[in-house]
Write a protein that holds these residues in place. Structure first.
Motif, short mmCIF file in Angstrom:
data_model
loop_
_atom_site.label_atom_id
_atom_site.label_comp_id
_atom_site.label_asym_id
_atom_site.label_seq_id
_atom_site.Cartn_x
_atom_site.Cartn_y
_atom_site.Cartn_z
N UNK A 30 0.85 -1.18 0.00
CA UNK A 30 0.00 0.00 0.00
C UNK A 30 0.89 1.24 0.00
N UNK A 31 0.87 2.00 -1.10
CA UNK A 31 1.75 3.15 -1.24
C UNK A 31 0.98 4.39 -1.66
N UNK A 32 1.59 5.55 -1.45
CA UNK A 32 1.06 6.81 -1.96
C UNK A 32 1.64 7.02 -3.37
N UNK A 33 1.02 7.89 -4.15
CA UNK A 33 1.45 8.13 -5.53
C UNK A 33 2.88 8.60 -5.65
N UNK A 34 3.30 9.51 -4.77
CA UNK A 34 4.67 10.03 -4.86
C UNK A 34 5.68 8.94 -4.49
N UNK A 35 5.27 7.98 -3.64
CA UNK A 35 6.17 6.89 -3.27
C UNK A 35 6.42 5.98 -4.47
N UNK A 36 5.39 5.74 -5.27
CA UNK A 36 5.54 4.91 -6.47
C UNK A 36 6.50 5.59 -7.44
N UNK A 37 6.35 6.89 -7.61
CA UNK A 37 7.24 7.62 -8.51
C UNK A 37 8.68 7.57 -8.01
N UNK A 38 8.84 7.65 -6.70
CA UNK A 38 10.17 7.58 -6.10
C UNK A 38 10.80 6.20 -6.31
N UNK A 39 9.98 5.15 -6.20
CA UNK A 39 10.48 3.78 -6.43
C UNK A 39 10.88 3.62 -7.88
N UNK A 40 10.09 4.19 -8.80
CA UNK A 40 10.45 4.14 -10.23
C UNK A 40 11.81 4.78 -10.47
N UNK A 41 12.11 5.83 -9.69
CA UNK A 41 13.40 6.51 -9.81
C UNK A 41 14.51 5.70 -9.14
N UNK A 42 14.14 4.64 -8.42
CA UNK A 42 15.13 3.75 -7.81
C UNK A 42 15.67 4.23 -6.48
N UNK A 43 14.90 4.99 -5.74
CA UNK A 43 15.40 5.55 -4.47
C UNK A 43 14.77 4.87 -3.27
N UNK A 44 14.96 3.56 -3.16
CA UNK A 44 14.49 2.89 -1.96
C UNK A 44 15.54 1.95 -1.44
N UNK A 45 15.47 1.67 -0.13
CA UNK A 45 16.48 0.86 0.55
C UNK A 45 15.79 -0.15 1.44
N UNK A 46 16.15 -1.42 1.30
CA UNK A 46 15.54 -2.50 2.09
C UNK A 46 16.48 -3.01 3.17
N UNK A 47 17.60 -2.34 3.38
CA UNK A 47 18.69 -2.89 4.20
C UNK A 47 18.25 -3.41 5.58
N UNK A 48 17.65 -2.58 6.41
CA UNK A 48 17.32 -3.00 7.77
C UNK A 48 15.82 -3.21 7.94
N UNK A 49 15.14 -3.59 6.87
CA UNK A 49 13.68 -3.73 6.96
C UNK A 49 13.27 -5.13 7.39
N UNK A 50 12.09 -5.21 7.97
CA UNK A 50 11.53 -6.49 8.40
C UNK A 50 10.01 -6.39 8.36
N UNK A 65 11.92 4.78 1.62
CA UNK A 65 11.64 5.29 0.28
C UNK A 65 11.89 6.79 0.34
N UNK A 66 12.91 7.25 -0.35
CA UNK A 66 13.25 8.68 -0.32
C UNK A 66 12.10 9.51 -0.86
N UNK A 67 11.90 10.71 -0.30
CA UNK A 67 10.83 11.58 -0.80
C UNK A 67 11.06 11.91 -2.28
N UNK A 68 9.99 11.99 -3.04
CA UNK A 68 10.06 12.30 -4.46
C UNK A 68 10.47 13.75 -4.63
N UNK A 69 11.55 14.00 -5.40
CA UNK A 69 12.09 15.36 -5.53
C UNK A 69 11.06 16.34 -6.07
N UNK A 70 10.30 15.90 -7.09
CA UNK A 70 9.34 16.81 -7.71
C UNK A 70 8.00 16.78 -6.96
#
Length: 152
Positions: A30-50, A65-70
């Motif tokens: 379940x994501x917000x629209x800007x989060x999907x755009x940010x994932x498309x840009x490749x700015x997410x990290x799963x390192x310490x997630x559970x 998931x880094x905030x979408x720049x635009x």
């Protein structure tokens, strides 16, 4: 027009080092629209997630998931807890398995499947330090053999 196929957005390589992956499951997220755009840009990290199960729902914690720049004021908190979408019986089954000693749910990868964001969740059992060293030694030996074969 929806794009077909699978495109990997991010992988949790550390998970395979720290855990034995027993089973893999696919979950929607379940994501917000800007989060999907940010994932498309490749700015997410799963390192310490559970993942955790609470009140019959599955959640992922620590996925950054880094905030979408635009983006604008609608950008969400980068490390907020996100709900995963799976069938109720699958969640119940996972919850029963996680209650057993030594099992945990770890996000392995995030990918696009026909323009939808999916999360691959692994049912994992923790490795001991000597197991990690053994796996690293085996990997290094295999790498050396491959290099020797390629050099010929």
């Amino acid at each position: 027009m929806e794009k077909k196929g699978v495109k990997i957005a991010a992988q949790n390589r550390k998970a395979h080092h720290d855990y034995y992956v027993e089973e893999k499951y696919e979950a929607g997220i379940e994501l917000a629209g800007t989060e999907v755009k940010s994932i498309r840009a490749g700015t997410l990290n799963l390192k310490d997630s559970y993942c955790s199960v609470k009140d019959g729902e599955l959640f992922v914690h620590g996925m950054h998931i880094s905030p979408y720049e635009k983006g604008n004021i609608f950008n969400k908190d980068p490390v907020r807890v996100r709900r995963l979408l799976m069938h109720k019986r699958e969640i119940r089954k996972l919850h029963a398995l996680v209650k057993q000693d030594g099992y945990t749910l770890v996000p392995l990868s995030v990918y696009f499947k026909d323009s939808r964001v999916k999360l691959e969740v692994g049912l994992c059992k923790g490795k001991k330090n000597y197991d990690k060293r053994d796996a690293a030694a085996r990997r290094d030996t295999k790498r050396e053999i491959d290099r020797a074969m390629k050099a010929r």
